[in-house]
Motif scaffolding. Structure first.
Motif, PDB file in Angstrom:
ATOM      1  N   PRO A   1      -4.388   2.317  -5.490  1.00  0.00           N
ATOM      2  CA  PRO A   1      -4.735   0.705  -5.986  1.00  0.00           C
ATOM      3  C   PRO A   1      -5.108   0.441  -7.238  1.00  0.00           C
ATOM      4  CG  PRO A   1      -6.321   1.532  -4.459  1.00  0.00           C
ATOM      5  CD  PRO A   1      -5.408   2.800  -4.553  1.00  0.00           C
TER       6      PRO A   1
ATOM      7  N   VAL B   1     -17.052   3.962  -3.348  1.00  0.00           N
ATOM      8  CA  VAL B   1     -17.124   5.146  -4.551  1.00  0.00           C
ATOM      9  C   VAL B   1     -17.405   6.687  -3.854  1.00  0.00           C
ATOM     10  CG1 VAL B   1     -18.397   5.638  -6.472  1.00  0.00           C
ATOM     11  CG2 VAL B   1     -17.455   3.399  -6.305  1.00  0.00           C
TER      12      VAL B   1
ATOM     13  N   CYS C   1      -6.464   9.615 -11.312  1.00  0.00           N
ATOM     14  CA  CYS C   1      -5.362   8.747 -10.458  1.00  0.00           C
ATOM     15  C   CYS C   1      -5.490   7.400 -10.872  1.00  0.00           C
ATOM     16  CB  CYS C   1      -6.099   8.981  -9.010  1.00  0.00           C
ATOM     17  SG  CYS C   1      -5.647  10.551  -8.177  1.00  0.00           S
TER      18      CYS C   1
ATOM     19  N   TRP D   1       0.808  -1.093  -0.084  1.00  0.00           N
ATOM     20  CA  TRP D   1       0.199  -0.006  -0.091  1.00  0.00           C
ATOM     21  C   TRP D   1       0.804   1.184   0.107  1.00  0.00           C
ATOM     22  CZ3 TRP D   1      -5.168   0.467  -0.706  1.00  0.00           C
ATOM     23  CH2 TRP D   1      -6.009  -0.708  -0.413  1.00  0.00           C
TER      24      TRP D   1
ATOM     25  N   ILE E   1     -12.170  -5.144  -9.067  1.00  0.00           N
ATOM     26  CA  ILE E   1     -12.399  -4.559  -7.594  1.00  0.00           C
ATOM     27  C   ILE E   1     -13.772  -5.177  -6.947  1.00  0.00           C
ATOM     28  CG2 ILE E   1     -13.748  -2.917  -8.646  1.00  0.00           C
ATOM     29  CD1 ILE E   1     -11.384  -2.395  -5.654  1.00  0.00           C
TER      30      ILE E   1
END
Ligand code: HEC
Ligand code: HEC
Length: 349
Positions: free
Chosen positions: A266, A290, A218, A113, A271
């Motif tokens: 990530p 979200v 991102c 992470w 997902i």
């Protein structure tokens, strides 16, 4: 008559142009996942090395207890993750972070992470030694592997030029090579990027939001993430339960003030399979994750409909899962260290 046709055709043409624009914009920001695994630097692929890596990924005797393998926490039946808030390792001890998936991890700029391991080889040495994970040591691992003649043979074949093929470093190399094959191509979104009509209306609306709202600034590239470090809480700090105060992320690696609460972005591939979400694992619902991203990263309040559409888009990121045969592992011998479930007392300080 001609005019009549033109009036009818115009909205259709305009719609087609918008669809083209969206596809072009998506192709600029994301790349389809190649169907072959990733080639690693200084770690050439061979059948022998790959097969050894696969064995070691499933090998519980790399742990002190003989119970925990990489596959315990990166289960390939559950998206390469473990369904837990934070991982449970040796002696039922809980680690501080949620287990990210090993799927497609070879595409990340760095591992963990906080990106503290530069590559998969460096990464693989961590969990084996971590007291709360597998609780072993390099010497112990080498003793385990050397105790089984079958492993000695496999290492020799996998590392034919090494004087001492059985080593902790070579264990990590073989595992990394196997992990680099764990890719999930041909998701609906990959097919869309390649020009197929693979997304329905809701999913397309979700993709448009993902780009227009700024998620893609991102989460982009081949892994829809994994390519940069960003603060978790750009606009607003998430609540402590979701972003625990003590885990300052990348700052622990770089010691720089500006890296407080910065994490490697990530990947969002697969997902829907890899919840619960965030490094804390504090959020189990993808829609909730979200919503939080909208608030803390972008300063926007997403509507219920927008969240539904974004989630529908994220669900198109689930690819073909790797078909992995569970390897048969060599029998233990008299020399193989016995499983040890004892938990070392925490170091005094
Ligand atoms: C007890 C559970 C556990 C075991 C066992 C375990 N891991 Fe992990 N793994 C984790 C957790 C938790 C993290 C995230 C830790 C962090 O970021 O500080 C992680 C991170 C990773 C990552 C980084 C992925 C990314 O997106 O950055 C890879 C790769 C990985 N593990 C591979 C392995 C391999 C290979 C093994 C076996 C040698 C292994 N793990 C054993 C829990 C586990
Ligand atoms: C400024 C960069 C940035 C933006 C913009 C951004 N994210 Fe994220 N995202 C991150 C980071 C960093 C994390 C990891 C947070 C953590 O747990 O430490 C993350 C985590 C996530 C997760 C959880 C992933 C997991 O494996 O647990 C999801 C889902 C997600 N983002 C979706 C989105 C969506 C949808 C948007 C747009 C509404 C968005 N993100 C916008 C940087 C960003």
């Amino acid at each position: 008559m001609k005019r009549f046709i033109a009036i009818l055709a115009f909205p259709l043409l305009a719609q087609a142009a918008l669809a083209d624009d969206l596809l072009k914009s998506a192709q600029d920001q994301f790349k389809p996942l190649p169907s072959k695994g990733v080639e690693l630097k200084d770690n050439p692929n061979s059948k022998a090395r790959f097969e050894l890596g696969q064995m070691l990924y499933f090998e519980p005797r790399l742990s002190k207890s003989g119970l925990i393998s990489c596959h315990s926490c990166h289960n390939l039946s559950t998206g390469g993750a473990d369904l837990q808030t934070t991982s449970t390792g040796h002696g039922w001890q809980k680690g501080p972070r949620n287990a990210p998936t090993t799927l497609n991890s070879a595409y990340h700029i760095a591992q963990f992470w906080d990106g503290r391991a530069p590559d998969l080889e460096a990464q693989a040495k961590g969990p084996v030694q971590a007291g709360v994970e597998m609780a072993s040591t390099p010497a112990q691992v080498e003793a385990v592997l050397n105790s089984m003649p079958d492993y000695q043979k496999h290492f020799k074949k996998a590392f034919p030029n090494d004087k001492q093929p059985v080593s902790f470093d070579n264990m990590a190399k073989a595992i990394a090579l196997f992990e680099a094959s764990l890719v999930t191509p041909d998701s609906k979104f990959d097919l869309y990027l390649k020009g197929k009509k693979a997304l329905n209306k809701t999913e397309t609306a979700g993709l448009k939001l993902f780009i227009d709202k700024g998620c893609a600034s991102c989460h982009n590239g081949v892994n829809i993430g994994g390519g940069s470090y960003q603060k978790f809480g750009v606009v607003k700090a998430p609540i402590d339960q979701i972003r625990p105060v003590a885990d300052t992320g990348r700052q622990k690696v770089t010691s720089k003030a500006e890296d407080a609460y910065v994490f490697r972005v990530p990947t969002l591939r697969n997902i829907e399979l890899t919840g619960p979400y965030f490094h804390s694992g504090a959020v189990s619902d993808l829609g909730e994750a979200v919503k939080i991203m909208g608030e803390v990263q972008l300063g926007v309040e997403l509507s219920k409909k927008e969240i539904k559409e974004l989630v529908a888009f994220l669900e198109t990121l689930t690819g073909k899962q790797p078909q992995v045969t569970v390897p048969a592992l060599p029998p233990s011998t008299k020399e193989t260290p016995k499983p040890d479930l004892s938990v070392a007392a925490p170091a005094a300080h």
